[in-house]
Design a protein around this motif. Structure first.
Motif, mmCIF file in Angstrom:
data_model
loop_
_atom_site.group_PDB
_atom_site.id
_atom_site.type_symbol
_atom_site.label_atom_id
_atom_site.label_comp_id
_atom_site.label_asym_id
_atom_site.label_seq_id
_atom_site.Cartn_x
_atom_site.Cartn_y
_atom_site.Cartn_z
ATOM 1 N N THR A 312 61.662 39.489 31.963
ATOM 2 C CA THR A 312 60.534 40.355 31.672
ATOM 3 C C THR A 312 59.328 39.939 32.520
ATOM 4 N N VAL A 313 58.446 40.882 32.730
ATOM 5 C CA VAL A 313 57.300 40.657 33.615
ATOM 6 C C VAL A 313 56.007 40.843 32.842
ATOM 7 N N ASP A 314 55.075 39.929 33.067
ATOM 8 C CA ASP A 314 53.771 39.948 32.416
ATOM 9 C C ASP A 314 52.793 40.733 33.290
ATOM 10 N N THR A 315 52.548 41.970 32.906
ATOM 11 C CA THR A 315 51.689 42.843 33.710
ATOM 12 C C THR A 315 50.268 42.298 33.819
ATOM 13 N N ALA A 316 49.744 41.795 32.719
ATOM 14 C CA ALA A 316 48.377 41.278 32.728
ATOM 15 C C ALA A 316 48.259 40.065 33.657
ATOM 16 N N TRP A 317 49.249 39.194 33.647
ATOM 17 C CA TRP A 317 49.234 38.028 34.541
ATOM 18 C C TRP A 317 49.314 38.466 36.000
ATOM 19 N N ASN A 318 50.181 39.430 36.266
ATOM 20 C CA ASN A 318 50.300 39.962 37.628
ATOM 21 C C ASN A 318 48.970 40.519 38.128
ATOM 22 N N GLU A 319 48.307 41.272 37.270
ATOM 23 C CA GLU A 319 47.026 41.874 37.651
ATOM 24 C C GLU A 319 45.975 40.797 37.890
ATOM 25 N N LEU A 320 46.009 39.718 37.092
ATOM 26 C CA LEU A 320 45.083 38.609 37.301
ATOM 27 C C LEU A 320 45.319 37.962 38.658
ATOM 28 N N MET A 321 46.584 37.722 39.027
ATOM 29 C CA MET A 321 46.888 37.147 40.338
ATOM 30 C C MET A 321 46.397 38.060 41.458
ATOM 31 N N ASP A 322 46.589 39.367 41.287
ATOM 32 C CA ASP A 322 46.115 40.321 42.301
ATOM 33 C C ASP A 322 44.599 40.242 42.455
ATOM 34 N N ARG A 323 43.876 40.149 41.347
ATOM 35 C CA ARG A 323 42.416 40.086 41.414
ATOM 36 C C ARG A 323 41.949 38.818 42.128
ATOM 37 N N ILE A 324 42.605 37.707 41.819
ATOM 38 C CA ILE A 324 42.230 36.446 42.464
ATOM 39 C C ILE A 324 42.465 36.532 43.964
ATOM 40 N N VAL A 325 43.617 37.047 44.351
ATOM 41 C CA VAL A 325 43.943 37.151 45.784
ATOM 42 C C VAL A 325 42.972 38.092 46.486
ATOM 43 N N GLU A 326 42.719 39.243 45.883
ATOM 44 C CA GLU A 326 41.815 40.224 46.512
ATOM 45 C C GLU A 326 40.410 39.671 46.661
ATOM 46 N N ALA A 327 39.923 38.993 45.636
ATOM 47 C CA ALA A 327 38.569 38.431 45.706
ATOM 48 C C ALA A 327 38.502 37.322 46.745
ATOM 49 N N HIS A 328 39.529 36.528 46.838
ATOM 50 C CA HIS A 328 39.548 35.442 47.825
ATOM 51 C C HIS A 328 39.578 35.994 49.245
ATOM 52 N N GLU A 329 40.402 37.001 49.468
ATOM 53 C CA GLU A 329 40.483 37.594 50.799
ATOM 54 C C GLU A 329 39.188 38.297 51.171
ATOM 55 N N ALA A 330 38.562 38.957 50.202
ATOM 56 C CA ALA A 330 37.282 39.619 50.479
ATOM 57 C C ALA A 330 36.205 38.576 50.842
ATOM 58 N N GLY A 331 36.214 37.463 50.160
ATOM 59 C CA GLY A 331 35.258 36.393 50.471
ATOM 60 C C GLY A 331 35.473 35.833 51.863
ATOM 61 N N ARG A 332 36.718 35.679 52.278
ATOM 62 C CA ARG A 332 37.003 35.173 53.612
ATOM 63 C C ARG A 332 36.568 36.175 54.680
ATOM 64 N N GLN A 333 36.775 37.457 54.397
ATOM 65 C CA GLN A 333 36.354 38.483 55.372
ATOM 66 C C GLN A 333 34.838 38.487 55.539
ATOM 67 N N ARG A 334 34.120 38.312 54.421
ATOM 68 C CA ARG A 334 32.660 38.273 54.525
ATOM 69 C C ARG A 334 32.209 37.046 55.301
ATOM 70 N N ALA A 335 32.889 35.927 55.066
ATOM 71 C CA ALA A 335 32.505 34.706 55.754
ATOM 72 C C ALA A 335 32.758 34.791 57.257
ATOM 73 N N ASN A 336 33.755 35.588 57.645
ATOM 74 C CA ASN A 336 34.093 35.696 59.066
ATOM 75 C C ASN A 336 33.395 36.837 59.785
ATOM 76 N N SER A 337 32.679 37.661 59.006
ATOM 77 C CA SER A 337 32.022 38.832 59.621
ATOM 78 C C SER A 337 30.643 38.477 60.161
#
Length: 337
Positions: A312-337
């Motif tokens: 079985t898959v934990d949808t809420a956990w998956n969504e949390l991982m997605d949010r962490i990854v997206e926020a981290h990548e967005a922060g790196r893009q801002r730092a490199n821009s």
């Protein structure tokens, strides 16, 4: 020898229960009877809820035990009840503590049983420390015959171990890997860790049952194999037939999005922990952990695949991982821009 396990069907204890019966002990399990699939053949079940002390005392009236092990005591109140129930009625009481109770932040990476107990990050660990202190006082002042065991991260068929996974739906991590999603690994993934298969833990533990030399002592029981978290994650991926796409993200960044993970990360897995198992080997001659992680995790993945109802898959956990990854990548893009 007659042995009572309070619990006995959990992730770690199920392997110990099985080996205890195989070694010829007369094993009784006191629990609520909700996980009978993990009761080994030859064990006896006493159905009772340990949190109801009066009902438990009544259920145990006909019995005496040489050894009592409480697998599900988490607070000082829990062990206080045990002391009252079993004082003068057993030759050994074994408390299951936690290696997370060891000093955080660590002053050195190699952990022995004499490493101080202090964890400001995790209430679970502080509660285990309080249990140990109460029991040591009972040993010193009342001769209550205690032995303390501190497992570290111990896994088996029913758990896919990782620093970040859904506890109730552990298949979520493999599902995420197979779908090609980024797998969050704390820090740069190079902190050192030890994974222990429950069958290896059982070999050391059963050697303490009824061992008079173990009274008054504390032990941890782990593998001697040392891995970093990137290696652990890649081994899980290999067992699942994929190469995981690892996203290394700082523990502080992760815990900002997931406050519930502060204890498990900052209070445990973010810190390198390598265990010196000299003491358990002295008290249990011949003990050695023989299941390397790449083999153990392969067994685990195969068990899940043989039990599709557990995948079985934990949808809420998956969504949390997605949010962490997206926020981290967005922060790196801002730092490199």
């Amino acid at each position: 020898m007659k042995v009572l396990f309070i619990g006995g069907t959990g992730l770690i204890s199920q392997a110990v229960s099985k080996l205890t019966v195989e070694k010829g002990f007369d094993l009784y399990l006191l629990n609520r009877g909700q996980r009978n699939d993990f009761v080994p053949d030859g064990a006896h079940v006493i159905k009772a809820d340990i949190r109801d002390a009066a009902a438990t005392a009544e259920a145990l009236k006909p019995f005496e035990f040489d050894v009592v092990v409480d697998w599900i005591a988490f607070t000082a109140d829990h062990v206080r009840v045990d002391v009252e129930l079993f004082k003068g009625k057993t030759s050994q009481y074994i408390f299951i503590s936690s290696a997370s109770a060891y000093q955080k932040p660590a002053t050195q990476y190699l952990v022995t049983e004499s490493t101080p107990l202090a964890n400001p990050f995790w209430q679970y660990s502080r509660d285990k420390i309080a249990c140990e202190e109460l029991l040591m006082n009972a040993y010193r002042n009342e001769s209550f015959p205690i032995t303390i065991v501190r497992p570290s991260y111990t896994y088996g068929d029913t758990m896919i171990p990782s620093a970040l996974n859904s506890w109730s739906h552990p298949w979520s991590l493999v599902d995420r890997m197979r779908k090609g999603k980024k797998i969050v690994v704390h820090g740069d993934g190079t902190s050192l860790w030890t994974m222990t298969h429950n069958t290896d833990f059982a070999k050391g533990f059963v050697g303490l049952l009824g061992n008079p030399k173990a009274i008054g002592h504390a032990f941890h029981i782990t593998s001697d194999e040392v891995l970093d978290w990137n290696q652990i994650t890649r081994s899980i991926g290999a067992a699942a037939g994929v190469k995981p796409d690892i996203a290394n993200i700082s523990s502080d960044f992760i815990t900002a999005f997931s406050p519930d993970s502060v204890g498990g990360l900052l209070g445990d897995k973010a810190v390198s922990s390598v265990f010196d198992n000299s003491k358990i080997k002295r008290f249990v001659p011949g003990f050695v952990a023989t299941v390397p992680f790449h083999e153990g995790i392969k067994r685990t993945v195969e068990w899940f695949e043989g039990h599709p109802e557990k995948c079985t898959v934990d949808t809420a956990w998956n969504e949390l991982m997605d949010r962490i990854v997206e926020a981290h990548e967005a922060g790196r893009q801002r730092a490199n821009s």
